[in-house]
Every structure is written in C-alpha cells, then in structure tokens.
Design a protein around this motif. Structure first.
Motif, PDB file in Angstrom:
ATOM      1  N   GLY A 137       0.801  -1.225   0.000  1.00  0.00           N
ATOM      2  CA  GLY A 137       0.000   0.000   0.000  1.00  0.00           C
ATOM      3  C   GLY A 137       0.830   1.268   0.000  1.00  0.00           C
ATOM      4  N   TYR A 138       2.142   1.116  -0.022  1.00  0.00           N
ATOM      5  CA  TYR A 138       3.024   2.289   0.026  1.00  0.00           C
ATOM      6  C   TYR A 138       3.622   2.582  -1.357  1.00  0.00           C
ATOM      7  N   SER A 139       3.239   3.708  -1.938  1.00  0.00           N
ATOM      8  CA  SER A 139       3.799   4.125  -3.227  1.00  0.00           C
ATOM      9  C   SER A 139       5.294   4.393  -3.106  1.00  0.00           C
ATOM     10  N   SER A 140       5.688   5.017  -2.002  1.00  0.00           N
ATOM     11  CA  SER A 140       7.098   5.370  -1.816  1.00  0.00           C
ATOM     12  C   SER A 140       7.973   4.131  -1.694  1.00  0.00           C
ATOM     13  N   LEU A 141       7.518   3.131  -0.953  1.00  0.00           N
ATOM     14  CA  LEU A 141       8.287   1.887  -0.800  1.00  0.00           C
ATOM     15  C   LEU A 141       8.409   1.179  -2.145  1.00  0.00           C
ATOM     16  N   ALA A 142       7.319   1.193  -2.913  1.00  0.00           N
ATOM     17  CA  ALA A 142       7.354   0.576  -4.246  1.00  0.00           C
ATOM     18  C   ALA A 142       8.390   1.261  -5.124  1.00  0.00           C
ATOM     19  N   ILE A 173      16.036   7.472  -5.299  1.00  0.00           N
ATOM     20  CA  ILE A 173      16.080   6.992  -3.913  1.00  0.00           C
ATOM     21  C   ILE A 173      16.436   8.138  -2.962  1.00  0.00           C
ATOM     22  N   ALA A 174      17.357   8.998  -3.375  1.00  0.00           N
ATOM     23  CA  ALA A 174      17.716  10.159  -2.552  1.00  0.00           C
ATOM     24  C   ALA A 174      16.515  11.075  -2.351  1.00  0.00           C
ATOM     25  N   ARG A 175      15.677  11.211  -3.364  1.00  0.00           N
ATOM     26  CA  ARG A 175      14.471  12.045  -3.259  1.00  0.00           C
ATOM     27  C   ARG A 175      13.473  11.464  -2.262  1.00  0.00           C
ATOM     28  N   HIS A 176      13.628  10.209  -1.936  1.00  0.00           N
ATOM     29  CA  HIS A 176      12.688   9.551  -1.022  1.00  0.00           C
ATOM     30  C   HIS A 176      13.251   9.380   0.387  1.00  0.00           C
ATOM     31  N   LYS A 177      14.274  10.129   0.730  1.00  0.00           N
ATOM     32  CA  LYS A 177      14.894   9.935   2.047  1.00  0.00           C
ATOM     33  C   LYS A 177      13.920  10.212   3.187  1.00  0.00           C
ATOM     34  N   GLU A 178      13.062  11.221   3.018  1.00  0.00           N
ATOM     35  CA  GLU A 178      12.073  11.513   4.063  1.00  0.00           C
ATOM     36  C   GLU A 178      11.034  10.408   4.146  1.00  0.00           C
ATOM     37  N   ASN A 179      10.636   9.865   3.001  1.00  0.00           N
ATOM     38  CA  ASN A 179       9.684   8.754   2.985  1.00  0.00           C
ATOM     39  C   ASN A 179      10.273   7.530   3.672  1.00  0.00           C
ATOM     40  N   ILE A 180      11.568   7.276   3.418  1.00  0.00           N
ATOM     41  CA  ILE A 180      12.235   6.129   4.039  1.00  0.00           C
ATOM     42  C   ILE A 180      12.228   6.280   5.561  1.00  0.00           C
ATOM     43  N   ALA A 181      12.462   7.501   6.029  1.00  0.00           N
ATOM     44  CA  ALA A 181      12.446   7.756   7.473  1.00  0.00           C
ATOM     45  C   ALA A 181      11.052   7.527   8.041  1.00  0.00           C
ATOM     46  N   ARG A 182      10.006   7.985   7.319  1.00  0.00           N
ATOM     47  CA  ARG A 182       8.632   7.791   7.805  1.00  0.00           C
ATOM     48  C   ARG A 182       8.224   6.321   7.749  1.00  0.00           C
ATOM     49  N   LEU A 183       8.694   5.613   6.733  1.00  0.00           N
ATOM     50  CA  LEU A 183       8.411   4.171   6.668  1.00  0.00           C
ATOM     51  C   LEU A 183       9.014   3.457   7.870  1.00  0.00           C
ATOM     52  N   TYR A 184      10.221   3.826   8.231  1.00  0.00           N
ATOM     53  CA  TYR A 184      10.904   3.224   9.375  1.00  0.00           C
ATOM     54  C   TYR A 184      10.136   3.501  10.670  1.00  0.00           C
ATOM     55  N   LEU A 185       9.556   4.710  10.767  1.00  0.00           N
ATOM     56  CA  LEU A 185       8.819   5.104  11.970  1.00  0.00           C
ATOM     57  C   LEU A 185       7.348   4.682  11.932  1.00  0.00           C
ATOM     58  N   GLY A 186       6.918   4.111  10.809  1.00  0.00           N
ATOM     59  CA  GLY A 186       5.523   3.696  10.679  1.00  0.00           C
ATOM     60  C   GLY A 186       4.562   4.849  10.486  1.00  0.00           C
ATOM     61  N   LYS A 187       5.034   5.960   9.940  1.00  0.00           N
ATOM     62  CA  LYS A 187       4.198   7.155   9.780  1.00  0.00           C
ATOM     63  C   LYS A 187       3.906   7.517   8.326  1.00  0.00           C
ATOM     64  N   LYS A 194      -6.653   9.378   2.506  1.00  0.00           N
ATOM     65  CA  LYS A 194      -7.129  10.698   2.097  1.00  0.00           C
ATOM     66  C   LYS A 194      -7.009  11.637   3.280  1.00  0.00           C
ATOM     67  N   GLY A 195      -7.038  12.934   3.001  1.00  0.00           N
ATOM     68  CA  GLY A 195      -6.934  13.901   4.078  1.00  0.00           C
ATOM     69  C   GLY A 195      -6.010  15.039   3.725  1.00  0.00           C
ATOM     70  N   LYS A 196      -5.998  16.083   4.570  1.00  0.00           N
ATOM     71  CA  LYS A 196      -5.248  17.288   4.295  1.00  0.00           C
ATOM     72  C   LYS A 196      -3.843  17.292   4.892  1.00  0.00           C
ATOM     73  N   LYS A 197      -3.529  16.315   5.719  1.00  0.00           N
ATOM     74  CA  LYS A 197      -2.230  16.349   6.371  1.00  0.00           C
ATOM     75  C   LYS A 197      -1.392  15.129   6.002  1.00  0.00           C
ATOM     76  N   LEU A 198      -1.542  14.734   4.784  1.00  0.00           N
ATOM     77  CA  LEU A 198      -0.808  13.569   4.309  1.00  0.00           C
ATOM     78  C   LEU A 198       0.628  13.911   4.023  1.00  0.00           C
ATOM     79  N   LYS A 199       1.460  12.921   4.074  1.00  0.00           N
ATOM     80  CA  LYS A 199       2.851  13.061   3.660  1.00  0.00           C
ATOM     81  C   LYS A 199       3.093  12.042   2.561  1.00  0.00           C
ATOM     82  N   GLU A 200       3.878  12.442   1.569  1.00  0.00           N
ATOM     83  CA  GLU A 200       4.134  11.537   0.449  1.00  0.00           C
ATOM     84  C   GLU A 200       5.594  11.603   0.055  1.00  0.00           C
TER      85      GLU A 200
END
Length: 200
Positions: A137-142, A173-187, A194-200
């Motif tokens: 379900g994670y676009s960034s991980l894919a 991959i460098a562009r996704h460094k913040e996503n990698i950090a959020r994936l590690y933290l489960g966030k 959906k929603g207004k405070k999403l991170k991608e």
C-alpha cells in the motif's frame, strides 16, 4: 557533444512541464502543490482528483522521460550522455522552471526514461512497482524497491546502460529519504489514504 547538450536542455524543459498542475487546472481541481500531500505527482492527484486525472498525470510524467531519452537513443548518443539526458528530464520534474522550481519526486518520469532501453526492462519495473505497491500500500516503498532493483535488471538485459540507470536510481532513492524515514517510523501514508495532512 553539442547534440548531447541540446538534448540535455530539451529534456530539462520537457521535464519542467508539470503534468499534475496542468491536469488539475484543466479539470478544475485543487493545486496538488498545496492540497493533499502537497506533492505534484500521480499518487496525490489520485487522492484529490480521482482515477481519470491521475491516469493523465501518470501518462504525462512517463512521456516526459520517454520522449527525450528515446530521441537521444535515436540519435545514437553514448550511454553516459543518454544517462544525463534522463537525469535532466527528472531534474526538470523535480525543479520545474515553469512552475517555480517546486516539483515532485520524478518516479514516473524516471521510469519513462528507462523504457527506451527495452520492453523487458519496462515490464520488470512496472511489475515490481505494482507488486510492492499492492502488497504494502506504500507508493514510496514501491518506488524505492523498484529503483534499487533497476540497475540489477539492466545489468542482465543491456549491461551497457547499467551506469545511466544507476545514476537515475540514486537520484530517485535520494528524493525519497524523508519517505524512508517515515516508513521506518511507521508514519508513511498509504496510496488510498485521504486527508489534508498527508505526507508523500
């Protein structure tokens, strides 16, 4: 050399055409740079505008990478020069001169840039992205998994293009460094969130 420079500039300008903003404006949807995850990419447009506009954005972003690289391939540029053309298209997407130098992650554009290498590579990349995205379900991980494997796939299909593909993979991959950090933290947000405070 001169032809390579021209192709690099044209690739950057092509990449600077922000499909997400153009499509959302055309269909009267909110600006993806200020709505949802604030990322002008396919996943965010899917969330805020639906499948139709998202499909158009995906097509536009892929073609931004495919067209300049295919032209470079047609003009028989050396593999390294072709790699810089592909990078220029992605950098244009990330820092679009037509849209205030604020763009997206360039995943679709980078995938499109790899398609001229061969359909076997294109299919492997698409299958990898879809498999990881649908399972997790994670676009960034894919995206991260797909681009981590892209140089490996290329080495076995057309090894002379391994270095150019590696260059693209490192950028994405460098562009996704913040996503990698959020994936590690489960966030990290999932594709269907959906929603207004999403991170991608």
């Amino acid at each position: 050399m001169f032809l390579s420079l021209i192709m690099i500039v044209l690739a950057y300008l092509c990449g600077s055409l922000c499909s997400a903003v153009i499509v959302c404006r055309a269909f009267g949807h909110p600006d993806p740079r200020t709505d949802g995850s604030n990322n002008p990419g396919t996943t965010n447009v899917l969330r805020i505008a639906g499948k139709g506009p998202a499909a158009l954005v995906l097509l536009g972003d892929v073609l931004k990478g495919t067209i300049p690289v295919w032209l470079a391939y047609f003009f028989k540029l050396e593999p390294i020069a072709l790699g810089f053309v592909a990078l220029a298209a992605c950098i244009g997407h990330i820092f679009p001169c037509f849209f205030g130098f604020k763009g997206g992650k360039a995943v679709a554009t980078a995938l499109g840039a790899m398609f001229p290498i061969g359909w076997s590579l294109a299919c492997l990349l698409l299958v990898t992205w879809l498999f990881v995205a649908l399972i997790t379900g994670y676009s960034s991980l894919a995206a991260v998994v797909t681009f981590a494997l892209a140089p490996v796939y290329t080495f076995f299909i057309k090894p002379m293009y391994t270095i150019p593909v590696l260059m693209l993979a490192v950028l994405i991959i460098a562009r996704h460094k913040e996503n990698i950090a959020r994936l590690y933290l489960g966030k990290e947000s999932k594709i269907w969130d959906k929603g207004k405070k999403l991170k991608e």
